[in-house]
Design a protein around this motif. Sequence first.
Motif, PDB file in Angstrom:
ATOM      1  N   CYS A  83      -6.984   0.123  -7.024  1.00 52.40           N
ATOM      2  CA  CYS A  83      -5.712   0.131  -6.286  1.00 52.40           C
ATOM      3  C   CYS A  83      -4.527   0.199  -7.250  1.00 52.40           C
ATOM      4  CB  CYS A  83      -5.591  -1.107  -5.398  1.00 52.40           C
ATOM      5  SG  CYS A  83      -4.022  -1.146  -4.515  1.00 52.40           S
ATOM      6  N   PRO A  84      -3.673   1.220  -7.130  1.00 52.33           N
ATOM      7  CA  PRO A  84      -2.577   1.380  -8.078  1.00 52.33           C
ATOM      8  C   PRO A  84      -1.470   0.333  -7.941  1.00 52.33           C
ATOM      9  CG  PRO A  84      -2.409   3.006  -6.344  1.00 52.33           C
ATOM     10  CD  PRO A  84      -3.705   2.292  -6.125  1.00 52.33           C
ATOM     11  N   VAL A  85      -1.490  -0.438  -6.846  1.00 54.76           N
ATOM     12  CA  VAL A  85      -0.501  -1.505  -6.708  1.00 54.76           C
ATOM     13  C   VAL A  85      -1.189  -2.871  -6.634  1.00 54.76           C
ATOM     14  CG1 VAL A  85       1.467  -0.216  -5.768  1.00 54.76           C
ATOM     15  CG2 VAL A  85      -0.368  -0.912  -4.240  1.00 54.76           C
ATOM     16  N   ILE A 116      -8.463  -0.507   2.977  1.00 55.07           N
ATOM     17  CA  ILE A 116      -7.090  -0.856   3.370  1.00 55.07           C
ATOM     18  C   ILE A 116      -7.006  -1.033   4.881  1.00 55.07           C
ATOM     19  CG2 ILE A 116      -6.342   1.583   3.336  1.00 55.07           C
ATOM     20  CD1 ILE A 116      -4.147  -1.553   2.733  1.00 55.07           C
ATOM     21  N   CYS A 154       0.819  -1.228   0.000  1.00 52.97           N
ATOM     22  CA  CYS A 154       0.000   0.000   0.000  1.00 52.97           C
ATOM     23  C   CYS A 154       0.844   1.266   0.000  1.00 52.97           C
ATOM     24  CB  CYS A 154      -0.915  -0.011   1.221  1.00 52.97           C
ATOM     25  SG  CYS A 154      -1.902   1.474   1.370  1.00 52.97           S
ATOM     26  N   ILE A 155       0.496   2.205  -0.875  1.00 51.66           N
ATOM     27  CA  ILE A 155       1.208   3.493  -0.908  1.00 51.66           C
ATOM     28  C   ILE A 155       0.330   4.615  -0.342  1.00 51.66           C
ATOM     29  CG2 ILE A 155       2.810   2.890  -2.770  1.00 51.66           C
ATOM     30  CD1 ILE A 155       0.915   4.303  -4.739  1.00 51.66           C
ATOM     31  N   ARG A 156      -0.734   4.229   0.379  1.00 45.89           N
ATOM     32  CA  ARG A 156      -1.591   5.185   1.107  1.00 45.89           C
ATOM     33  C   ARG A 156      -2.160   6.266   0.192  1.00 45.89           C
ATOM     34  NH1 ARG A 156      -0.127   1.522   4.020  1.00 45.89           N
ATOM     35  NH2 ARG A 156       1.131   1.695   5.894  1.00 45.89           N
ATOM     36  N   CYS A 157      -2.671   5.846  -0.952  1.00 49.24           N
ATOM     37  CA  CYS A 157      -3.220   6.836  -1.887  1.00 49.24           C
ATOM     38  C   CYS A 157      -4.659   7.184  -1.551  1.00 49.24           C
ATOM     39  CB  CYS A 157      -3.127   6.308  -3.311  1.00 49.24           C
ATOM     40  SG  CYS A 157      -4.284   4.959  -3.636  1.00 49.24           S
ATOM     41  N   SER A 158      -5.363   6.291  -0.901  1.00 41.86           N
ATOM     42  CA  SER A 158      -6.762   6.425  -0.470  1.00 41.86           C
ATOM     43  C   SER A 158      -7.780   6.219  -1.591  1.00 41.86           C
ATOM     44  CB  SER A 158      -7.029   7.753   0.257  1.00 41.86           C
ATOM     45  OG  SER A 158      -7.055   8.830  -0.630  1.00 41.86           O
ATOM     46  N   ILE A 192      -3.572  -4.417  -4.958  1.00 38.34           N
ATOM     47  CA  ILE A 192      -3.799  -5.235  -3.754  1.00 38.34           C
ATOM     48  C   ILE A 192      -5.195  -5.849  -3.860  1.00 38.34           C
ATOM     49  CG2 ILE A 192      -4.003  -5.208  -1.231  1.00 38.34           C
ATOM     50  CD1 ILE A 192      -2.123  -2.765  -1.236  1.00 38.34           C
ATOM     51  N   CYS A 232      -8.944   3.491  -2.634  1.00 35.98           N
ATOM     52  CA  CYS A 232      -9.901   2.447  -2.243  1.00 35.98           C
ATOM     53  C   CYS A 232     -10.986   2.994  -1.316  1.00 35.98           C
ATOM     54  CB  CYS A 232      -9.177   1.261  -1.596  1.00 35.98           C
ATOM     55  SG  CYS A 232      -8.175   1.659  -0.170  1.00 35.98           S
ATOM     56  N   ILE A 250      -7.763  -6.685  -2.221  1.00 40.15           N
ATOM     57  CA  ILE A 250      -8.338  -6.481  -0.882  1.00 40.15           C
ATOM     58  C   ILE A 250      -9.451  -7.499  -0.582  1.00 40.15           C
ATOM     59  CG2 ILE A 250      -9.591  -4.822   0.583  1.00 40.15           C
ATOM     60  CD1 ILE A 250      -7.938  -2.608  -0.726  1.00 40.15           C
TER      61      ILE A 250
HETATM   62  S1  SF4 Z   1      -5.987   1.923  -3.189  1.00 34.40           S
HETATM   63 FE1  SF4 Z   1      -4.331   0.456  -2.753  1.00 34.40          FE
HETATM   64  S2  SF4 Z   1      -2.511   1.715  -2.447  1.00 34.40           S
HETATM   65 FE2  SF4 Z   1      -4.263   3.089  -2.312  1.00 34.40          FE
HETATM   66  S3  SF4 Z   1      -4.732   3.205  -0.092  1.00 34.40           S
HETATM   67 FE3  SF4 Z   1      -6.025   1.603  -0.969  1.00 34.40          FE
HETATM   68  S4  SF4 Z   1      -4.835  -0.283  -0.694  1.00 34.40           S
HETATM   69 FE4  SF4 Z   1      -3.412   1.430  -0.424  1.00 34.40          FE
END
Ligand code: SF4
Length: 477
Positions: free
Chosen positions: A386-388, A353, A324-328, A390, A330, A392
Amino acid sequence: MSRTFLGMPGAAPRSGDEGFPERAAKALRDSQLRFNLRKATRTIRARRAGVVAELPDWAELRRAGKEIKDHTLRHLDTYLIQLEEAVTKAGGHVHWAADAAEANRIVAGIVKATGETEVVKVKSMATQEIGLNEALLAEGVTAYETDLAELIVQLGDDWPSHILVPAIHRNRSEIREIFTRRMAGWGRPAPEDLSDDPAALAEAARLHLRERFLSTRVAISGANFAVAETGTLVVLESEGNGRMCLTLPETLITVLGIEKLVPTWRDLEVFLQLLPRSSTGERMNPYTSMWTGATEGQEFHLVLLDNGRTGVLADEVGRQALRCIRCSACLNVCPVYERVGGHAYGSVYPGPIGAILTPQLRGMGSELDRSLPYASSLCGACYEVCPVAIDIPSVLVELRGKGRHHLAERTGMAAAGWVLERSGRLARMQRLGGRLRKLAPGRLPGPLGGWTDTRDLPPIPEESFRDWWNRTDGGRR
Ligand code: SF4
């Protein structure tokens, strides 16, 4: 001032250890909160969709982001040592913290050694996670948040409710009231004729914070990324408060979750495209600050924080949460988050997340943490944005399997397992069910009754499919 809430939700309200359903039910009664959330999340969502659609290679970027993070996590031990060596070589001091208490002790020790009793802070989820502000206060050190939204939260004795926009649950008239009522107790007061015009509110915050930047000698930050090959720390922000904190004070302390590493500068290129578009819906964020070790006139300390991360890393399914890069992004697409907001999650990490990260970091010992994996409809929207990448929903399902289950559920599953184990046993039970079907209730008894409040129990057929097949030779007789 001592009554003011200085910290963030490691210490979030967890009254009576309520589960997510109870907390969500309370939040749903707040129509103003729902209105604010709907407006804000829809705006950010549309902006993100627009800028993501501009990039023809978004899918490749996303795959690259996932693979870089997975590679880094697989070789985390090597990259952490590389980072430590590079930072030390560049004049910085590196500290290792196994848990929140150790990290807080290290940071408090560094601040106290400077003789200062005040610090400014750049928005940092890692320091919120460990409850650093409260730990510093216990040592006689006051921490001042300098991000506009964090300032609103701190002055309002409140808790953040969104990763990127911590005061998303507040509207501008509420912010005006908080500034008018509280700013004077913290430094420069708000103008007497302060209106709820966003520009006027931003100007009041700017003037209030500027005095703080110029008078404080110690700063504490988190970081979005750390480049192992050079020891460079990276902070992305929109307001410039981060740049002031990182450059003006004589001592800079950065608390970094160990999962924030990328191996090389080249890898950073991928994330500098993924993060701004996914978070604020911008092609590029306004301020990107990078620094390597100590700079002239400034002492630099880096605290590497584990606090449960190596435990998460050991879990084959759950470890992807560390990408997670904490982009928010999600949070902004989640139908559950949009209705209940961040406080219902009782954690510094709200939304989808938070529902997978918090129970893994904190464990599932409390009612709240056991219920978080159920704070989702499993619609999959979080995975899509999610840009990476995940997954979820898969982690949520995995965590649901690990939680403590109700006695009735466990008994039911054990009975089903026994029946399904042998085909002869299943056939006998089906025949018995067919004979007793008139006695079957329309509603499940006891605590299972909730399931049938909104569903009909399917009727038990007189004859099972297997018996019908045998009797009719598959319908041929
Ligand atoms: S979309 Fe993905 S990277 Fe961004 S906050 Fe949620 S889990 Fe983290």
